[in-house]
Design an enzyme around this catalytic site. Structure first.
Site, PDB file in Angstrom:
ATOM      1  N   ASP A   1      -2.357   1.347  -6.600  1.00  0.00           N
ATOM      2  CA  ASP A   1      -0.966   1.174  -6.137  1.00  0.00           C
ATOM      3  C   ASP A   1      -0.039   0.824  -7.292  1.00  0.00           C
ATOM      4  OD1 ASP A   1      -0.982   1.323  -3.009  1.00  0.00           O
ATOM      5  OD2 ASP A   1      -2.837   0.384  -3.668  1.00  0.00           O
TER       6      ASP A   1
ATOM      7  N   HIS B   1      -4.479   6.019   6.091  1.00  0.00           N
ATOM      8  CA  HIS B   1      -3.595   6.695   5.123  1.00  0.00           C
ATOM      9  C   HIS B   1      -2.126   6.694   5.543  1.00  0.00           C
ATOM     10  CE1 HIS B   1      -7.008   7.825   2.736  1.00  0.00           C
ATOM     11  NE2 HIS B   1      -7.553   8.443   3.769  1.00  0.00           N
TER      12      HIS B   1
ATOM     13  N   ASP C   1       0.848  -1.195   0.000  1.00  0.00           N
ATOM     14  CA  ASP C   1       0.000   0.000   0.000  1.00  0.00           C
ATOM     15  C   ASP C   1       0.887   1.251   0.000  1.00  0.00           C
ATOM     16  OD1 ASP C   1      -3.009   0.906   0.551  1.00  0.00           O
ATOM     17  OD2 ASP C   1      -1.655   2.243   1.626  1.00  0.00           O
TER      18      ASP C   1
ATOM     19  N   ASP D   1      -2.246   1.060   6.776  1.00  0.00           N
ATOM     20  CA  ASP D   1      -3.175   0.599   5.733  1.00  0.00           C
ATOM     21  C   ASP D   1      -2.814  -0.832   5.325  1.00  0.00           C
ATOM     22  OD1 ASP D   1      -4.543   2.987   5.660  1.00  0.00           O
ATOM     23  OD2 ASP D   1      -3.707   3.685   3.758  1.00  0.00           O
TER      24      ASP D   1
ATOM     25  N   GLU E   1       2.030   5.177  -0.285  1.00  0.00           N
ATOM     26  CA  GLU E   1       1.575   6.562  -0.130  1.00  0.00           C
ATOM     27  C   GLU E   1       2.411   7.373  -1.102  1.00  0.00           C
ATOM     28  OE1 GLU E   1      -1.113   7.232   1.639  1.00  0.00           O
ATOM     29  OE2 GLU E   1      -1.100   5.141   2.295  1.00  0.00           O
ATOM     30  N   ALA E   2       1.798   8.437  -1.623  1.00  0.00           N
ATOM     31  CA  ALA E   2       2.476   9.204  -2.665  1.00  0.00           C
ATOM     32  C   ALA E   2       2.271  10.695  -2.459  1.00  0.00           C
ATOM     33  CB  ALA E   2       1.929   8.794  -4.030  1.00  0.00           C
TER      34      ALA E   2
HETATM   35  P1  AMP Z   1      -4.378   5.677   0.475  1.00  0.00           P
HETATM   36  O1  AMP Z   1      -3.746   4.345   0.266  1.00  0.00           O
HETATM   37  O2  AMP Z   1      -5.856   5.673   0.444  1.00  0.00           O
HETATM   38  O3  AMP Z   1      -3.841   6.250   1.722  1.00  0.00           O
HETATM   39  O4  AMP Z   1      -3.943   6.610  -0.719  1.00  0.00           O
HETATM   40  C1  AMP Z   1      -2.720   6.492  -1.374  1.00  0.00           C
HETATM   41  C2  AMP Z   1      -2.330   7.813  -1.942  1.00  0.00           C
HETATM   42  O5  AMP Z   1      -3.395   8.324  -2.759  1.00  0.00           O
HETATM   43  C3  AMP Z   1      -2.075   8.924  -0.942  1.00  0.00           C
HETATM   44  O6  AMP Z   1      -0.759   8.864  -0.417  1.00  0.00           O
HETATM   45  C4  AMP Z   1      -2.277  10.153  -1.805  1.00  0.00           C
HETATM   46  O7  AMP Z   1      -1.175  10.392  -2.631  1.00  0.00           O
HETATM   47  C5  AMP Z   1      -3.436   9.754  -2.688  1.00  0.00           C
HETATM   48  N1  AMP Z   1      -4.711  10.144  -2.059  1.00  0.00           N
HETATM   49  C6  AMP Z   1      -5.505   9.391  -1.264  1.00  0.00           C
HETATM   50  N2  AMP Z   1      -6.573  10.071  -0.867  1.00  0.00           N
HETATM   51  C7  AMP Z   1      -6.478  11.294  -1.420  1.00  0.00           C
HETATM   52  C8  AMP Z   1      -7.282  12.473  -1.398  1.00  0.00           C
HETATM   53  N3  AMP Z   1      -8.418  12.521  -0.722  1.00  0.00           N
HETATM   54  N4  AMP Z   1      -6.875  13.547  -2.100  1.00  0.00           N
HETATM   55  C9  AMP Z   1      -5.716  13.514  -2.808  1.00  0.00           C
HETATM   56  N5  AMP Z   1      -4.918  12.442  -2.887  1.00  0.00           N
HETATM   57  C10 AMP Z   1      -5.275  11.343  -2.195  1.00  0.00           C
HETATM   58 MG    MG Z   2      -2.608   3.958   2.024  1.00  0.00          MG
END
Ligand code: AMP
Ligand code: MG
Length: 364
Positions: A218, A284, A114, A289, A116-117
């Protein structure tokens, strides 16, 4: 109704090696006759009756039945139903001699990733996301005391295109600027990850494995863009994966589709709720995650689900910029159907066998 998986399994167990190729028409006729015979096996009738009984049980009775069988009693009605059905299906098939108790139809290991970006509050079209957190959780699917989490890989990554994290990104992911400033860049972290998989755990050489993610993003967005920024080829190990949302919806689908009243795939929180579980840690945060996704995977494995590849990376035509897509559909991701998934897995198994044989021969 007996599901297709049981029939396939039964067919597989019954199949005898063919000596001489017969004409296609004859083969088709024989197959038709065989199929009707398989369905006549009395065990399928028993399974069907049990399924009918389970369908009529309310939540309390389902919980009681699970308790009696020492199965997990948590989760919504549909999860409990599926758990009991799968339990009895397997027990009946074993009793009838059509399945072995220790059969593991999953890859030996599952690797949950998972990322993060970098991001903005509203990611503008073409935003060049870079991976800033790289967590992976290794799950053993079979063997003693399995399924269970075996190991965790975790590293932060220093972005180079946008080295300064936006306020939004920091508050979303809980990652601060100092953490990424002190981290290695992607190629070094990636190298360590590949070594963790291949050298430390022998994935792909001593054991089969499958990447699991929560959604297509991902691999289809973050890994894909990361490799494109670097001008590197997309790594072969990440070309196929199991999107857990699809696996989950297929396995517990009766409940899922009824309760949500639409066909949206479940997100991480929905999956946990359906199973009567709570998110542990910080949403997040990549590593939290990944651990929570892994808890769902373990639960699915306990419920005797088969987790197969269901998505792969596409060869996106040059000049087509798919990075600005923010919707659920990515041009870089192609769905993988069951037949293709099975032949992909067979190839993985062969590779492991071939590598094992080669190593043994060299050692001799
Ligand atoms: P997550 O695995 O749901 O935490 O999301 C992975 C990545 O998606 C995050 O590190 C963000 O780069 C991008 N991301 C997730 N949710 C959002 C959001 N609400 N707005 C903008 N980018 C998001
Ligand atoms: Mg995540």
């Amino acid at each position: 109704m007996v599901d297709k998986e049981s029939r396939d399994m039964y067919k597989c167990l019954q199949r005898t090696p063919k000596k001489q190729k017969k004409p296609i028409v004859v083969q088709k006729e024989e197959r038709k006759e065989k199929n009707s015979n398989y369905l006549e096996h009395p065990v399928y009738n028993d399974i069907s009756l049990i399924n009918g009984e389970i369908n009529r049980m309310d939540c309390q009775v389902l919980q009681l039945k699970c308790k009696e069988l020492h199965l997990d009693c948590r989760g919504k009605r549909e999860a409990l139903k599926r758990r009991l059905k799968e339990y009895w299906k397997v027990e009946k098939l074993i009793e009838a001699g059509l399945m072995e108790r220790r059969t593991n139809r999953n890859a030996d290991f599952l690797v949950v990733i998972d990322f993060e970006a970098t991001c903005e509050e509203r990611n503008p079209p073409g935003y060049p996301h870079e991976i800033i957190e790289f967590p992976a959780v290794l799950i053993a699917s079979g063997g003693e005391d399995c399924p269970r989490i075996m190991d965790v890989f975790h590293a932060f990554v220093r972005p180079v295109i946008n080295p300064h994290l936006s306020e939004f990104c920091k508050s979303l992911t809980g990652i601060d600027q100092e953490t990424v400033d002190a981290a290695d860049t992607f190629p070094m972290v990636h190298q360590r990850f590949v070594e963790w998989m291949e050298v430390k755990h022998g994935l792909g050489s001593r054991a089969t494995y499958l990447i699991v993610t929560d959604g297509p993003f991902d691999m289809g967005r973050f890994m894909y863009l990361q490799m494109r920024h670097l001008g590197h080829d997309y790594p072969a190990y990440a070309s196929h994966w199991a999107n857990l949302r699809k696996v989950f919806a297929n396995f517990y689908k009766e409940g899922f589709y009824k309760e949500t009243k639409d066909f949206k795939l479940p997100g991480l929180q929905t999956m946990l709720t359906q199973l009567g579980m709570e998110f542990e840690g910080q949403p997040h945060s990549g590593v939290d995650d990944a651990k929570n996704i892994a808890r769902i995977v373990v639960k699915l494995l306990y419920d005797r689900a088969v987790i197969r590849v269901n998505e792969r990376i596409a060869a996106v035509a040059k000049g087509v910029d798919d990075s600005n897509r923010t919707g659920a559909k990515l041009l870089s991701v192609v769905p993988v159907m069951r037949k293709e998934a099975e032949s992909w897995y067979k190839k993985q198994k062969c590779l492991v066998v071939v590598k094992e044989t080669t190593t043994t021969t060299q050692e001799e």
